[in-house]
Motif scaffolding. Structure first.
Motif, mmCIF file in Angstrom:
data_model
loop_
_atom_site.group_PDB
_atom_site.id
_atom_site.type_symbol
_atom_site.label_atom_id
_atom_site.label_comp_id
_atom_site.label_asym_id
_atom_site.label_seq_id
_atom_site.Cartn_x
_atom_site.Cartn_y
_atom_site.Cartn_z
ATOM 1 N N PRO A 147 -47.436 94.469 15.169
ATOM 2 C CA PRO A 147 -46.805 94.370 16.676
ATOM 3 C C PRO A 147 -45.568 95.135 16.560
ATOM 4 O O PRO A 147 -44.703 95.131 15.634
ATOM 5 C CB PRO A 147 -46.596 92.750 16.763
ATOM 6 C CG PRO A 147 -46.761 92.251 15.357
ATOM 7 C CD PRO A 147 -47.819 93.176 14.899
ATOM 8 N N LEU A 148 -45.323 95.746 17.768
ATOM 9 C CA LEU A 148 -44.309 96.835 17.792
ATOM 10 C C LEU A 148 -43.210 96.431 18.727
ATOM 11 O O LEU A 148 -42.425 97.359 18.893
ATOM 12 C CB LEU A 148 -44.900 98.404 18.386
ATOM 13 C CG LEU A 148 -45.735 98.820 17.236
ATOM 14 C CD1 LEU A 148 -46.424 100.237 17.814
ATOM 15 C CD2 LEU A 148 -44.853 99.270 15.952
ATOM 16 N N GLY A 149 -43.221 95.151 19.056
ATOM 17 C CA GLY A 149 -42.123 94.989 19.880
ATOM 18 C C GLY A 149 -42.156 94.725 21.456
ATOM 19 O O GLY A 149 -43.288 95.302 21.710
ATOM 20 N N GLU A 150 -41.235 94.464 22.087
ATOM 21 C CA GLU A 150 -41.339 94.257 23.597
ATOM 22 C C GLU A 150 -41.187 95.622 24.298
ATOM 23 O O GLU A 150 -41.451 95.803 25.541
ATOM 24 C CB GLU A 150 -40.471 93.275 24.044
ATOM 25 C CG GLU A 150 -39.056 93.553 23.796
ATOM 26 C CD GLU A 150 -38.494 93.123 22.594
ATOM 27 O OE1 GLU A 150 -37.317 92.824 22.263
ATOM 28 O OE2 GLU A 150 -39.503 92.544 21.703
ATOM 29 N N MET A 151 -40.759 96.682 23.713
ATOM 30 C CA MET A 151 -40.490 98.069 24.471
ATOM 31 C C MET A 151 -41.633 98.653 24.805
ATOM 32 O O MET A 151 -41.889 99.791 25.525
ATOM 33 C CB MET A 151 -39.495 98.776 23.671
ATOM 34 C CG MET A 151 -38.015 98.423 23.731
ATOM 35 S SD MET A 151 -37.259 98.840 25.214
ATOM 36 C CE MET A 151 -36.827 100.416 24.851
ATOM 37 N N VAL A 152 -42.686 98.694 23.744
ATOM 38 C CA VAL A 152 -43.807 99.318 23.642
ATOM 39 C C VAL A 152 -44.898 99.405 24.897
ATOM 40 O O VAL A 152 -45.353 100.310 25.363
ATOM 41 C CB VAL A 152 -44.669 99.346 22.316
ATOM 42 C CG1 VAL A 152 -45.831 100.167 22.441
ATOM 43 C CG2 VAL A 152 -43.645 99.595 21.188
#
Lengths: 96, 298
Positions: free
Chosen positions: B170-175
């Motif tokens: 998971p790459l976080g909420e910005m992706v």
């Protein structure tokens, strides 16, 4: 009018290149990942936007605006997202 | 402009040196990516925007993604003993020999090529206005067909070797917001490049690479989950383009007697249909090369 626009365009592009240069010096000289990112992301986006604005003034045609605006938008959002991702990966590595 | 040319030439060599000499895999790949971008700039300066587009999209963009994926799988570089002196000397000799041969070939290739004039003279009968597309999809369409088959072979190899699929962290909420902007733009840009290819620099390879870039963004943010069914659909899409190209070759042979010799008035339609199918299948192939094809995800 045309020369004024050309002068303005050259001025804006020069300013943009100066911003990019500052970003490069920041990446080169600053000590750690987060402060490098700090220098890179902001100055980079601002520099690209200024160069594009200068190019728009130099081209003197509104139809050139669309690709330039698209470029700046893409650079802006990808710069912001990449900065976030790199900072996230860095922090994740530190806390682990 | 000579200053700019000198900068691009030395910059490309410098980036290549980084790519070869860096101790860290990611740094080496970054050097390779930068070299691709600088070489793309050099192609623009040489007046070959088609090559520049392909170099930027495939050479720098997607190859970089493939290399990074490979680097993540094989792990960091192990410090190894420097190679033996005899090995290094023979490598240097070979490289010098190659450089000498290239220089000799370059010096011997005097005079202007005859092809630009030939292409310009018969551009009107090709059905398209962009000389590069005219050569790729009409005058030398046979070569392009074989090139596309190479991609299909690569796809089959990936299916046969069955590398594990990637399951991105998971790459976080910005992706996701990023993908929401970038993916539609990539789809629009691919359509634009495909359509533009008939009259201006662009075409199936560039459009397919941009589309694959959008798909990679979707795959990395976890939206395009590599399930059994999508994998099969992508493989079919990847093979559909070459298949349609072969069918078109057979159909033109039946219609006009010449392989890929399009009916005179409808050449543009034939080219656009083939290029559209190729765009989709190039995108699917490149995405599958990145994603891996079979087996357990990891």
């Amino acid at each position: 009018m045309a020369t004024a626009l050309a002068t303005l365009g050259t001025l804006l592009a020069t300013l943009g290149v100066a911003f990019l240069l500052v970003a490069a010096i920041g990446v080169w000289r600053l000590p750690d990942t987060l402060s490098r990112l700090h220098a890179l992301t902001k100055a980079d986006t601002a520099g690209t936007a200024l160069v594009a604005l200068g190019a728009l003034c130099l081209s003197g045609s509104l139809s050139a605006a669309l690709p330039l605006v698209l470029c700046v938008t893409l650079v802006g959002i990808s710069g912001a997202t990449l900065g976030h991702l790199i900072a996230r990966a860095h922090l994740g590595r530190e806390t682990r | 402009m000579p200053v700019f040319d000198i900068l691009t030439a030395t910059g490309a060599v410098f980036c290549a040196a980084i790519a070869l000499g860096a101790r860290d895999r990611v740094a080496a790949i970054a050097g390779f990516l930068l070299m691709g971008l600088v070489v793309a700039l050099a192609w623009v300066r040489l007046g070959a925007p088609d090559v520049a587009l392909a170099e930027a999209a495939i050479g720098a963009g997607l190859t970089g993604a493939l290399l990074l994926r490979g680097a993540a799988r094989i792990g960091p570089l192990e410090p190894a003993a420097p190679p033996a002196r005899a090995l290094r000397a023979s490598a240097a000799l070979l490289a010098l020999g190659l450089a000498g041969l290239l220089g000799w070939a370059f010096a011997g290739a005097g005079g202007a090529s005859v092809y630009p004039a030939l292409v310009r003279a018969s551009l009107a009968e090709s059905g398209v206005g962009n000389p590069v597309t005219a050569v790729l999809l009409n005058f030398r369409a046979w070569d392009t067909l074989l090139e596309v088959v190479v991609l299909a072979v690569a796809l089959l190899l990936v299916a046969a070797l069955a590398p594990p699929r990637i399951d991105p962290a998971p790459l976080g909420e910005m992706v996701l917001p990023f993908a929401r902007v970038v993916v539609p733009v990539a789809v629009l840009l691919a359509g634009h490049l495909l359509w533009l290819g008939a009259e201006a620099p662009g075409g199936a390879f560039q459009a397919g690479a941009v589309l694959a870039g959008g798909a990679v963004a979707l795959g990395l943010c976890g939206v395009l989950r590599p399930a059994e069914r999508t994998g099969a659909a992508l493989r079919i899409a990847g093979l559909a383009g070459p298949a349609l190209f072969v069918l078109a070759a057979i159909a033109t042979a039946a219609l006009t007697g010449g392989l890929l010799d399009y009916p005179a008035a409808a050449a543009k339609t034939w080219i656009l249909v083939i290029e559209s199918a190729l765009t989709l299948s190039i995108a699917a192939t490149l995405f599958l090369l990145f994603l891996g094809s079979e087996g357990k995800s990891r």
